[in-house]
Design an enzyme around this catalytic site. Sequence first.
Site, short mmCIF file in Angstrom:
data_model
loop_
_atom_site.label_atom_id
_atom_site.label_comp_id
_atom_site.label_asym_id
_atom_site.label_seq_id
_atom_site.Cartn_x
_atom_site.Cartn_y
_atom_site.Cartn_z
N GLU A 250 44.64 19.09 76.28
CA GLU A 250 46.09 19.06 76.49
C GLU A 250 46.58 20.33 77.16
O GLU A 250 47.44 20.27 78.04
CB GLU A 250 46.84 18.85 75.16
CG GLU A 250 46.56 17.52 74.46
CD GLU A 250 47.15 16.30 75.18
OE1 GLU A 250 47.84 16.47 76.19
OE2 GLU A 250 46.89 15.18 74.71
N GLU B 253 51.41 5.13 82.32
CA GLU B 253 50.26 4.55 83.04
C GLU B 253 50.56 3.31 83.87
O GLU B 253 50.01 3.14 84.97
CB GLU B 253 49.13 4.24 82.04
CG GLU B 253 48.47 5.47 81.44
CD GLU B 253 49.27 6.12 80.32
OE1 GLU B 253 50.20 5.47 79.80
OE2 GLU B 253 48.98 7.29 79.96
N THR C 266 45.67 14.27 85.62
CA THR C 266 45.98 13.16 84.72
C THR C 266 47.35 13.31 84.06
O THR C 266 47.82 12.40 83.39
CB THR C 266 44.86 12.97 83.67
OG1 THR C 266 45.01 11.68 83.08
CG2 THR C 266 44.88 14.07 82.62
C1 DMJ Z 1 49.26 12.03 79.30
O1 DMJ Z 1 49.27 13.23 78.62
C2 DMJ Z 1 48.08 11.94 80.22
O2 DMJ Z 1 48.31 10.94 81.15
C3 DMJ Z 1 46.79 11.69 79.53
O3 DMJ Z 1 45.73 11.52 80.42
C4 DMJ Z 1 46.88 10.46 78.70
N1 DMJ Z 1 48.06 10.41 77.89
C5 DMJ Z 1 49.31 10.92 78.30
C6 DMJ Z 1 50.35 9.91 78.70
O4 DMJ Z 1 50.29 8.68 78.13
#
Ligand code: DMJ
Length: 639
Positions: free
Chosen positions: A261, A528, A614
């Site tokens: 994170e 997503e 991500t």
């Molecule tokens: C985000 O922190 C990132 O996309 C991670 O890869 C997955 N979860 C959350 C959002 O849903």
Amino acid sequence: MVFRKLPGVSASGMGLRLSQKFMFLLFLSGLVTLCFGALFFLPDSVRLKRIFLSKTEIQPVTVGSGSENDVREHLKRPKDQGMTSAKGEAGIKLKSQSRKPPVSYEATEVRLAGGKAQEDLNLSRSKTESASEKVTSSNHGANSDTFSYKKFRRCLFKPPLGRDSGRPADPQTNERREKVKEMMKFAWDNYKRYAWGKNELRPLTRNGHIGNMFGGLRGASVVDSLDTLYIMGLMDEYNDAKEWVKTSLDLNSNGEASLFEVNIRYVGGLLSAYYLTGEELFKNKAVELGEKLLPAFNTPTGIPRGVINLGSGTSWSWGWASAGSSILAEFGTLHLEFVHLTELSSNPVYTEKVMNIRKLLNKIEKPHGLYPNFLSPVSGNWVQHHVSIGGLGDSFYEYLIKSYLMSDKTDDDAKKMYYTALEAIEANLVQKSPGGLTYMAEWRGGILDHKMGHLACFSGGMIGIGADDGAAEKRQHYLDLAAEITHTCHESYTRSATKLGPEAFRFDSGAEATATRLSDRYYILRPEVIESYMYMWRLTHDPKYREWGWEAVEALEQHCRVESGFSGIRDVYTTSVSHDNMQQSFFLSETLKYLYLLFSDDDLLSLEDWVFNTEAHPLPIIRNSCLQDDTTQEKTVSE
Ligand code: DMJ
């Protein structure tokens, strides 16, 4: 000398015969070797080991991004020197590769620039550029004299914000884009008013949330929002955020932080902010923080543990992860940021760490070609055979294809691993429901669980962006698969009362893209599904993706907007919603950014130049041929 002074000991060497002396020396040297060797078997935390063995030396395998020689050269250096570039001392240059430079950025910008917003942003950009050049010569923080921001900007095909900040010509699309910008301002203003400096806003109780993911770090929403505010042209808000980072982002914190994170939100957010604005402050903070994450890699295999104390450097595995294992989606989601840390600091250690993970994963045997979610950082073996494209696995696959794209398509290992994994996923996990919906099931030691998580919906976009580089005969197939998955995820939204999707939906016991368990019905402002709409829009320009995005905006407005911000909801299947009182930082970083991009022209953060980490933080494609081109170099130096 010392022996001669001892009473009763002769000058001829304590009265021993030559053979005895030899035996004694042999014994002594054996003892020394034994003691030194024993250090390797002490646990990582033992102080003696830390003193005698540098962190890099205890890694079993190390592969650098430069040549083998570059890496060995680095390993020979004393520990301090190897780690110093973050403190502004000399770093080690990576080897160059030769590729074609793109068109000149400045020429493109002058030719294409137009409109007030763009002028303002260009102005602020040139201010920050000169600031950046000034700081470069004073050399603090990262080893800034080896990275030229000006040169980097010239190596982009397009200006980051596009011709007119991505403003679409079509009035309805522009109106929708303005609506998303208003949502961002509303979310930000409320965070600032009620939770400034805390990690997230609690919009119902109007206070801040700190949580336990960031180990004492604060301001997750600030760092996660920097680039979104900047690309939306919310400059007052961006400047407030920048000022907070400058004065209040304290990296000397203690506490349990998630390596993953902190990396995706803080390191990713700071890196993007730097690349977009040229503000050295962001680069220095990113490298400083990156350095604090390194002790997590001190394991027998070099696979990092999931939790780290940023103050002491102690690391451990999540209590809930089986048998002290590390999680695929966590240690497999560091590559993009770490390669950029090396790029900016000229310190190869970051790239070495992630290349080591890559090497291990490449070598290890995979059940049916699949990558299970849990791996022991001690033995380097899989701990369970659970495979998921959703939680615990997801972004590992994402980072393979994005590593390839970010390397300007030179990282062939990443490419091979991605397409091989995708084949295994197709063969084992991709399913078609009785109603004709394509979905990604989960795999538990060979048994399929017909469930797809909201998190797995990112895979529509991922398969889409990878389609073009697949085998020629597979390209259309991949694009179709991406569209089918995105369609299924959209169905999970349309089949709910709120038109927002549940955390997980199933395809068994008569269910088709709906949650069957109460505990799967919540929606926490996740991005997503919208992320996949954005990529599919860019790849196909099929207007349905913009329509689907707009449906999501309306649903968010209707069910998640409260008086003081946006909140997740507990059950997407009822319109008398119950709010969870949390405005997640990824709502500002990802959900709203992807919506804004969906309603913008494609040249705003063009996919030719950027990949998104991500957490939706844009990181530039590294064009070594251009960055190391001599003519570009001379131009930069002479200016
Ligand atoms: C985000 O922190 C990132 O996309 C991670 O890869 C997955 N979860 C959350 C959002 O849903």
